[in-house]
Design an enzyme around this catalytic site. Sequence first.
Site, PDB file in Angstrom:
ATOM      1  N   SER A   1       0.860  -1.192   0.000  1.00 38.11           N
ATOM      2  CA  SER A   1       0.000   0.000   0.000  1.00 38.11           C
ATOM      3  C   SER A   1       0.887   1.229   0.000  1.00 38.11           C
ATOM      4  O   SER A   1       2.016   1.195   0.504  1.00 38.11           O
ATOM      5  CB  SER A   1      -0.872   0.024   1.259  1.00 38.11           C
ATOM      6  OG  SER A   1      -1.506   1.285   1.391  1.00 38.11           O
TER       7      SER A   1
ATOM      8  N   TYR B   1      -1.794  -0.446  10.297  1.00 35.75           N
ATOM      9  CA  TYR B   1      -1.908  -0.859   8.882  1.00 35.75           C
ATOM     10  C   TYR B   1      -0.640  -0.476   8.111  1.00 35.75           C
ATOM     11  O   TYR B   1      -0.076  -1.299   7.368  1.00 35.75           O
ATOM     12  CB  TYR B   1      -3.137  -0.173   8.273  1.00 35.75           C
ATOM     13  CG  TYR B   1      -3.359  -0.477   6.812  1.00 35.75           C
ATOM     14  CD1 TYR B   1      -4.014  -1.631   6.409  1.00 35.75           C
ATOM     15  CD2 TYR B   1      -2.929   0.409   5.823  1.00 35.75           C
ATOM     16  CE1 TYR B   1      -4.228  -1.911   5.064  1.00 35.75           C
ATOM     17  CE2 TYR B   1      -3.141   0.143   4.479  1.00 35.75           C
ATOM     18  CZ  TYR B   1      -3.798  -1.014   4.100  1.00 35.75           C
ATOM     19  OH  TYR B   1      -4.000  -1.280   2.772  1.00 35.75           O
ATOM     20  N   ALA B   2      -0.195   0.772   8.305  1.00 34.80           N
ATOM     21  CA  ALA B   2       1.009   1.219   7.582  1.00 34.80           C
ATOM     22  C   ALA B   2       2.214   0.378   7.976  1.00 34.80           C
ATOM     23  O   ALA B   2       3.034   0.000   7.117  1.00 34.80           O
ATOM     24  CB  ALA B   2       1.251   2.703   7.867  1.00 34.80           C
TER      25      ALA B   2
ATOM     26  N   SER C   1       2.162  -2.702   9.020  1.00 36.77           N
ATOM     27  CA  SER C   1       2.030  -4.039   8.425  1.00 36.77           C
ATOM     28  C   SER C   1       2.442  -4.018   6.954  1.00 36.77           C
ATOM     29  O   SER C   1       3.092  -4.948   6.465  1.00 36.77           O
ATOM     30  CB  SER C   1       0.596  -4.566   8.587  1.00 36.77           C
ATOM     31  OG  SER C   1      -0.321  -3.912   7.722  1.00 36.77           O
ATOM     32  N   LYS C   2       2.078  -2.946   6.247  1.00 33.06           N
ATOM     33  CA  LYS C   2       2.384  -2.900   4.811  1.00 33.06           C
ATOM     34  C   LYS C   2       3.867  -2.604   4.559  1.00 33.06           C
ATOM     35  O   LYS C   2       4.447  -3.078   3.578  1.00 33.06           O
ATOM     36  CB  LYS C   2       1.490  -1.867   4.123  1.00 33.06           C
ATOM     37  CG  LYS C   2       0.010  -2.260   4.123  1.00 33.06           C
ATOM     38  CD  LYS C   2      -0.233  -3.592   3.408  1.00 33.06           C
ATOM     39  CE  LYS C   2      -1.717  -3.913   3.268  1.00 33.06           C
ATOM     40  NZ  LYS C   2      -1.951  -5.175   2.546  1.00 33.06           N
TER      41      LYS C   2
ATOM     42  N   ILE D   1      -8.217   2.918  -3.933  1.00 31.37           N
ATOM     43  CA  ILE D   1      -8.890   2.112  -4.948  1.00 31.37           C
ATOM     44  C   ILE D   1     -10.331   1.886  -4.487  1.00 31.37           C
ATOM     45  O   ILE D   1     -10.583   1.637  -3.303  1.00 31.37           O
ATOM     46  CB  ILE D   1      -8.182   0.739  -5.113  1.00 31.37           C
ATOM     47  CG1 ILE D   1      -6.652   0.930  -5.303  1.00 31.37           C
ATOM     48  CG2 ILE D   1      -8.792  -0.050  -6.259  1.00 31.37           C
ATOM     49  CD1 ILE D   1      -6.224   1.738  -6.499  1.00 31.37           C
TER      50      ILE D   1
HETATM   51  N1  LIG Z   1      -8.613  -0.529  -1.653  1.00 30.98           N
HETATM   52  C1  LIG Z   1      -7.532   0.206  -1.504  1.00 30.98           C
HETATM   53  O1  LIG Z   1      -7.576   1.426  -1.674  1.00 30.98           O
HETATM   54  C2  LIG Z   1      -6.230  -0.436  -1.118  1.00 30.98           C
HETATM   55  C3  LIG Z   1      -5.107   0.386  -1.078  1.00 30.98           C
HETATM   56  C4  LIG Z   1      -3.882  -0.151  -0.732  1.00 30.98           C
HETATM   57  C5  LIG Z   1      -3.789  -1.501  -0.431  1.00 30.98           C
HETATM   58  N2  LIG Z   1      -4.893  -2.292  -0.456  1.00 30.98           N
HETATM   59  C6  LIG Z   1      -4.727  -3.697  -0.102  1.00 30.98           C
HETATM   60  O2  LIG Z   1      -5.287  -4.507  -1.094  1.00 30.98           O
HETATM   61  C7  LIG Z   1      -5.697  -5.754  -0.521  1.00 30.98           C
HETATM   62  C8  LIG Z   1      -7.118  -6.024  -0.963  1.00 30.98           C
HETATM   63  O3  LIG Z   1      -7.944  -4.981  -0.453  1.00 30.98           O
HETATM   64  P1  LIG Z   1      -9.341  -4.601  -1.121  1.00 30.98           P
HETATM   65  O4  LIG Z   1      -9.308  -3.181  -1.412  1.00 30.98           O
HETATM   66  O5  LIG Z   1      -9.670  -5.587  -2.176  1.00 30.98           O
HETATM   67  O6  LIG Z   1     -10.264  -4.794   0.172  1.00 30.98           O
HETATM   68  P2  LIG Z   1     -11.585  -5.619   0.395  1.00 30.98           P
HETATM   69  O7  LIG Z   1     -12.018  -5.273   1.773  1.00 30.98           O
HETATM   70  O8  LIG Z   1     -12.499  -5.447  -0.738  1.00 30.98           O
HETATM   71  O9  LIG Z   1     -11.040  -7.126   0.367  1.00 30.98           O
HETATM   72  C9  LIG Z   1     -10.329  -7.706   1.413  1.00 30.98           C
HETATM   73  C10 LIG Z   1     -10.730  -9.167   1.482  1.00 30.98           C
HETATM   74  O10 LIG Z   1      -9.964  -9.777   2.531  1.00 30.98           O
HETATM   75  C11 LIG Z   1     -10.824 -10.664   3.223  1.00 30.98           C
HETATM   76  N3  LIG Z   1     -10.344 -10.854   4.576  1.00 30.98           N
HETATM   77  C12 LIG Z   1     -10.398  -9.972   5.617  1.00 30.98           C
HETATM   78  N4  LIG Z   1      -9.887 -10.549   6.708  1.00 30.98           N
HETATM   79  C13 LIG Z   1      -9.513 -11.801   6.354  1.00 30.98           C
HETATM   80  C14 LIG Z   1      -8.932 -12.878   7.058  1.00 30.98           C
HETATM   81  N5  LIG Z   1      -8.665 -12.819   8.376  1.00 30.98           N
HETATM   82  N6  LIG Z   1      -8.658 -14.019   6.381  1.00 30.98           N
HETATM   83  C15 LIG Z   1      -8.954 -14.122   5.076  1.00 30.98           C
HETATM   84  N7  LIG Z   1      -9.527 -13.141   4.361  1.00 30.98           N
HETATM   85  C16 LIG Z   1      -9.801 -11.997   4.999  1.00 30.98           C
HETATM   86  C17 LIG Z   1     -12.200  -9.978   3.199  1.00 30.98           C
HETATM   87  O11 LIG Z   1     -13.244 -10.919   3.417  1.00 30.98           O
HETATM   88  C18 LIG Z   1     -12.214  -9.353   1.824  1.00 30.98           C
HETATM   89  O12 LIG Z   1     -12.842 -10.189   0.879  1.00 30.98           O
HETATM   90  C19 LIG Z   1      -5.537  -5.593   0.988  1.00 30.98           C
HETATM   91  O13 LIG Z   1      -4.343  -6.226   1.402  1.00 30.98           O
HETATM   92  C20 LIG Z   1      -5.432  -4.103   1.172  1.00 30.98           C
HETATM   93  O14 LIG Z   1      -4.713  -3.753   2.325  1.00 30.98           O
HETATM   94  C21 LIG Z   1      -6.122  -1.783  -0.802  1.00 30.98           C
END
Ligand SMILES: NC(=O)c1ccc[n+]([C@@H]2O[C@H](COP(=O)([O-])OP(=O)(O)OC[C@H]3O[C@@H](n4cnc5c(N)ncnc54)[C@H](O)[C@@H]3O)[C@@H](O)[C@H]2O)c1
Length: 250
Positions: free
Chosen positions: A143, A156-157, A159-160, A189
């Site tokens: 991220s 969160y930061a 962890s990433k 996103i």
């Molecule tokens: N959306 C953004 O703006 C963004 C930005 C930077 C990074 N990310 C990263 O992208 C990845 C996907 O995020 P996203 O935007 O698709 O979010 P999202 O919330 O749509 O999807 C996350 C998924 O992880 C699953 N999940 C949560 N806890 C879990 C667990 N303990 N075990 C298994 N599954 C679990 C949820 O059920 C969900 O389907 C994440 O790692 C997130 O940190 C997202």
Amino acid sequence: MEIEQDFAQRVVVITGAAGGIGRATARLMAARGAWLVLADADEYAVDRLADELGGISSGVLATHHDAADATSTAALIALAASVDQRIDVIVPSAGIYPESGLEETTDELWSRVLTINLDGVFHLLRDASPYLTAGSSIVTVASVAGHRGSARHAHYAASKAGVLSLTRSLAWELGPRRIRVNAVSPGLIETPMTEQLMATRGEAAIAATPLGRFGKPEEVAAVIAFLASDAAGFITGEHVHVNGGWFMAG
Ligand SMILES: NC(=O)c1ccc[n+]([C@@H]2O[C@H](COP(=O)([O-])OP(=O)(O)OC[C@H]3O[C@@H](n4cnc5c(N)ncnc54)[C@H](O)[C@@H]3O)[C@@H](O)[C@H]2O)c1
């Protein structure tokens, strides 16, 4: 030399597959011929996604997975290995993004975020390692927060940032086995994860973004697929930002 970006008969494991970015990645990989092992804590949603992509007769498996539980991750890898005794691509996309300021962050919340977002990636990659062969590829999901921090999301930061360092370390370690390890670093996103943020601070974030909008999960999936493919065959230990210019390193 012609280099393909398809995934015909490659075993691709995606965690958090029912989420915005995981789902877009699964759809793209399926369209390019992958055998998919889709995992998510939301069992109903991941089952529906697998059905949408043709289910077992199309080489798509779905399973419940809790990234906070090492035993659950071991079971996921055992399922993936049962497909063809090898794993070609891993995309650990499971993650959580709770908001909490420093003083309100309990030990439990800190541990939960680190356990799912970082320990979960470590467990997945460690257990998958025996099944990775020359040409296999890992694409972690970091991220922009892992690069520049994030107010009210220090857990969160952190962890990433850990995911980014894990990615580079494994690129060094697995490179001699011809296994590539890269990260994608999304900005904001449009997924369920950012719904609340968009509602409260969306306009300010858009104003700070040169491209003037949020990203689409498909725009992250396209980069994940590129990094996972043979087209990125000489790229390892890197991260690719996907953030509309929101974060530019000087
Ligand atoms: N959306 C953004 O703006 C963004 C930005 C930077 C990074 N990310 C990263 O992208 C990845 C996907 O995020 P996203 O935007 O698709 O979010 P999202 O919330 O749509 O999807 C996350 C998924 O992880 C699953 N999940 C949560 N806890 C879990 C667990 N303990 N075990 C298994 N599954 C679990 C949820 O059920 C969900 O389907 C994440 O790692 C997130 O940190 C997202």
